[in-house]
Design a protein around this motif. Structure first.
Motif, PDB file in Angstrom:
ATOM      1  N   ILE A 197      52.567  13.968  42.457  1.00  0.00           N
ATOM      2  CA  ILE A 197      51.131  13.691  42.558  1.00  0.00           C
ATOM      3  C   ILE A 197      50.506  13.606  41.164  1.00  0.00           C
ATOM      4  O   ILE A 197      49.728  12.691  40.869  1.00  0.00           O
ATOM      5  CB  ILE A 197      50.433  14.771  43.411  1.00  0.00           C
ATOM      6  N   VAL A 198      50.853  14.545  40.291  1.00  0.00           N
ATOM      7  CA  VAL A 198      50.355  14.507  38.910  1.00  0.00           C
ATOM      8  C   VAL A 198      50.836  13.234  38.209  1.00  0.00           C
ATOM      9  O   VAL A 198      50.069  12.574  37.488  1.00  0.00           O
ATOM     10  CB  VAL A 198      50.816  15.763  38.141  1.00  0.00           C
ATOM     11  N   LYS A 199      52.079  12.866  38.439  1.00  0.00           N
ATOM     12  CA  LYS A 199      52.630  11.648  37.837  1.00  0.00           C
ATOM     13  C   LYS A 199      51.854  10.419  38.288  1.00  0.00           C
ATOM     14  O   LYS A 199      51.539   9.538  37.470  1.00  0.00           O
ATOM     15  CB  LYS A 199      54.113  11.514  38.219  1.00  0.00           C
TER      16      LYS A 199
ATOM     17  N   PRO B  38      62.632  26.625  41.786  1.00  0.00           N
ATOM     18  CA  PRO B  38      62.975  25.310  42.348  1.00  0.00           C
ATOM     19  C   PRO B  38      62.327  25.020  43.715  1.00  0.00           C
ATOM     20  O   PRO B  38      62.929  24.323  44.529  1.00  0.00           O
ATOM     21  CB  PRO B  38      64.483  25.421  42.490  1.00  0.00           C
ATOM     22  N   SER B  39      61.145  25.521  43.965  1.00  0.00           N
ATOM     23  CA  SER B  39      60.471  25.229  45.225  1.00  0.00           C
ATOM     24  C   SER B  39      60.311  23.721  45.402  1.00  0.00           C
ATOM     25  O   SER B  39      59.990  23.001  44.448  1.00  0.00           O
ATOM     26  CB  SER B  39      59.100  25.898  45.259  1.00  0.00           C
ATOM     27  N   ILE B  40      60.503  23.238  46.617  1.00  0.00           N
ATOM     28  CA  ILE B  40      60.343  21.817  46.906  1.00  0.00           C
ATOM     29  C   ILE B  40      58.914  21.357  46.632  1.00  0.00           C
ATOM     30  O   ILE B  40      58.676  20.184  46.326  1.00  0.00           O
ATOM     31  CB  ILE B  40      60.749  21.525  48.374  1.00  0.00           C
ATOM     32  N   LEU B  41      57.943  22.284  46.696  1.00  0.00           N
ATOM     33  CA  LEU B  41      56.556  21.919  46.418  1.00  0.00           C
ATOM     34  C   LEU B  41      56.341  21.556  44.948  1.00  0.00           C
ATOM     35  O   LEU B  41      55.384  20.849  44.620  1.00  0.00           O
ATOM     36  CB  LEU B  41      55.612  23.059  46.818  1.00  0.00           C
ATOM     37  N   PHE B  42      57.215  22.026  44.076  1.00  0.00           N
ATOM     38  CA  PHE B  42      57.131  21.626  42.671  1.00  0.00           C
ATOM     39  C   PHE B  42      57.342  20.127  42.546  1.00  0.00           C
ATOM     40  O   PHE B  42      56.642  19.445  41.773  1.00  0.00           O
ATOM     41  CB  PHE B  42      58.164  22.381  41.830  1.00  0.00           C
ATOM     42  N   ILE B  43      58.279  19.586  43.321  1.00  0.00           N
ATOM     43  CA  ILE B  43      58.557  18.146  43.279  1.00  0.00           C
ATOM     44  C   ILE B  43      57.350  17.356  43.761  1.00  0.00           C
ATOM     45  O   ILE B  43      56.935  16.372  43.132  1.00  0.00           O
ATOM     46  CB  ILE B  43      59.799  17.816  44.135  1.00  0.00           C
ATOM     47  N   SER B  44      56.782  17.776  44.884  1.00  0.00           N
ATOM     48  CA  SER B  44      55.656  17.030  45.456  1.00  0.00           C
ATOM     49  C   SER B  44      54.435  17.063  44.530  1.00  0.00           C
ATOM     50  O   SER B  44      53.798  16.031  44.288  1.00  0.00           O
ATOM     51  CB  SER B  44      55.295  17.593  46.835  1.00  0.00           C
ATOM     52  N   GLU B  45      54.128  18.229  43.979  1.00  0.00           N
ATOM     53  CA  GLU B  45      52.965  18.324  43.098  1.00  0.00           C
ATOM     54  C   GLU B  45      53.217  17.617  41.765  1.00  0.00           C
ATOM     55  O   GLU B  45      52.296  17.026  41.182  1.00  0.00           O
ATOM     56  CB  GLU B  45      52.584  19.791  42.885  1.00  0.00           C
ATOM     57  N   PHE B  46      54.453  17.628  41.312  1.00  0.00           N
ATOM     58  CA  PHE B  46      54.809  16.880  40.097  1.00  0.00           C
ATOM     59  C   PHE B  46      54.604  15.386  40.322  1.00  0.00           C
ATOM     60  O   PHE B  46      54.062  14.684  39.444  1.00  0.00           O
ATOM     61  CB  PHE B  46      56.262  17.172  39.708  1.00  0.00           C
TER      62      PHE B  46
ATOM     63  N   MET C 152      40.756  13.462  36.942  1.00  0.00           N
ATOM     64  CA  MET C 152      41.165  13.913  38.272  1.00  0.00           C
ATOM     65  C   MET C 152      42.371  14.835  38.177  1.00  0.00           C
ATOM     66  O   MET C 152      42.440  15.863  38.857  1.00  0.00           O
ATOM     67  CB  MET C 152      41.501  12.716  39.172  1.00  0.00           C
ATOM     68  N   CYS C 153      43.306  14.490  37.313  1.00  0.00           N
ATOM     69  CA  CYS C 153      44.507  15.310  37.123  1.00  0.00           C
ATOM     70  C   CYS C 153      44.133  16.686  36.569  1.00  0.00           C
ATOM     71  O   CYS C 153      44.670  17.708  37.012  1.00  0.00           O
ATOM     72  CB  CYS C 153      45.463  14.592  36.176  1.00  0.00           C
TER      73      CYS C 153
END
Length: 472
Positions: A387-389, A377-385, A399-400
């Protein structure tokens, strides 16, 4: 509150100068860490109500409050960790006093850059961070640390000079405005000359990108992080880079208000992907674990500007990623200090069996890796998710793919190093490196990682983070 966190470092330097005591050095840094955190926490929720003259040049707003609190948390953790890290340092009292001077002035400079309401004043404080932190990189006074310090000063001075040219070009673009206060620049942005504004953004992005460690102007960063004391590496990566990024963020807002954000988005995304590529290439064949973390910082600065360049969810992701990277990377660098104390080497191949030698350090090293590589559950998972979205939402499929491919290479490169270091038989070490480490060299990392993983499950103050992103 703002007056207190800006004036205390000067008072602290005066106290250290008058009372030359070895223990007092770490104590002053710890006291400032507590004061800085308490003041920043209050400012984060209540804002500023200080003297008018202070609020004119230094203030808290929706954009910088996240930056200030993040800086404060990282520095508070640093001040606790530093107490144990420097406690038995064999350096002379005078050398440690100079170290404390530099840390206080370094944090003051970063705080001033974050709180400044004026672009010119922000530039002055960013320049001050270079002068204050150069000694900290040079602290061990080895051949490599001297080389790293000179490279840092030389390259960052060129970057700051480029940013200064960009500010001059911005004043040309603004015509008769004659003001560098952000509020005036935002209000009058639509009247700026587009040609000079675009040229200004190029210079400021490359200038501040140098301080951020963005490729292709990142060359100082791996050496500086590798040669600095580990607590200083944590401050450089988790705090200094954010201070420079805030100026890029504010400049991007001016571009958006001037309706030329497409131009800036292209530059941000190109520099972001170039940073990811550089990190992927070097991390895959790295042989120094502190340099590995340095290239990871280049990667994460690249992710920040990619999110900003994408817009939409990407801007929210950029704010979230900044918080997560600062918390986790500070923990990672501090834990690298534990390994250096235990093994006396920075070479990855010379470090094995951390988990068997010091279980707490082993777990902190593994958890820091999982956090920085965005494992839930790292907070970076949310941010990178997010960005991919945003990439998929805007139709940037290729690019993705490139984004995820480069992140996978970095994940694998770091992972093979971490696994080889944590598991296996204990590496032979010198007798002086086998002593137990104090609690203060474990507790800050545990708290930082807990914050990073807990916020990945429940992200508090989301409305405040979103309020900063809404300005774009």
């Amino acid at each position: 509150m703002i007056s207190l966190i800006l004036l205390f470092p000067i008072l602290g330097c005066l106290i250290l100068f008058l009372f030359k005591n070895r223990t007092l050095n770490n104590t002053i840094l710890l006291v400032y860490g507590i004061i800085h955190f308490l003041c920043s926490f209050i400012l984060f929720f209540k804002g500023s109500n200080g003297y008018e003259i202070i609020n004119k040049f230094f203030n808290i707003d929706n954009t910088n409050r996240v930056f200030l609190l993040t800086l404060s948390i990282v520095y508070a953790a640093f001040s606790v960790y530093n107490f144990g890290y420097m406690k038995n340092d064999p350096s002379l009292t005078r050398k440690l006093r100079h170290y404390s001077y530099a840390v206080l002035l370094f944090v003051l400079s970063m705080t001033g850059a974050v709180l400044s309401t004026n672009l010119g004043l922000s530039w002055v404080f960013i320049e001050a961070t270079t002068l204050a932190s150069a000694y900290l990189i040079y602290f061990h006074k080895t051949k490599h640390s001297i080389e790293a310090a000179w490279k840092y000063v030389f390259i960052c001075s060129i970057g700051i000079a480029l940013a200064f040219v960009g500010i001059i070009l911005l004043t040309v673009s603004s015509g008769s405005l004659n003001s560098l206060f952000y509020s005036d620049l935002y209000t009058n942005a639509q009247m700026f000359n587009v040609f000079w504004l675009k040229l200004s953004f190029v210079f400021i992005l490359f200038g501040m990108g140098t301080k951020m460690g963005l490729a292709p102007v990142h060359f100082w960063l791996p050496d500086a992080h590798a040669q600095s004391p580990s607590p200083i590496s944590a401050l450089l990566s988790a705090a200094l880079l954010n201070s420079a990024y805030l100026i890029v963020l504010n400049m991007y807002r001016i571009m958006t208000l001037s309706n030329v954000e497409t131009y800036s988005k292209i530059m941000l995304i190109v520099m972001g992907f170039l940073s990811l590529f550089i990190a992927a290439v070097f991390i895959y064949h790295i042989n120094n674990y502190k340099r590995m973390l340095a290239y990871s910082s280049i990667e994460n600065m690249g992710i920040l500007v990619i999110g900003l360049g994408l817009g939409g969810y990407g801007i929210i992701a950029s704010y979230i990623h900044l918080i997560g990277h600062s918390l986790i990377k500070a923990s990672y660098f501090m834990t690298s200090g534990n390994i250096l104390k235990l093994y006396g080497t920075k070479k990855i191949k010379s470090v094995t069996g951390i988990l068997a030698k010091d279980k707490k350090t082993g777990w902190l090293w593994m958890l820091s890796y999982l956090g920085i590589c965005a494992f839930p559950p790292s907070i970076l998972f949310i941010s990178e998710f997010l960005i991919v979205k945003q990439m998929l939402k805007t139709g940037h499929i290729f690019m993705c793919f490139v984004f995820l491919f480069l992140l996978t290479i970095i994940l694998y490169g770091m992972g093979k190093a971490v696994i080889s270091m944590v598991f296996g038989k204990i590496s032979p070490t010198k007798e002086e490196n086998t002593r137990k480490l104090p609690l203060s060299m474990y507790l800050p990392q545990a708290i930082l990682l807990s914050l990073a993983f807990l916020t990945g499950i429940f992200l508090p103050c989301l409305d405040i983070i979103l309020s900063g992103a809404r300005g774009f």
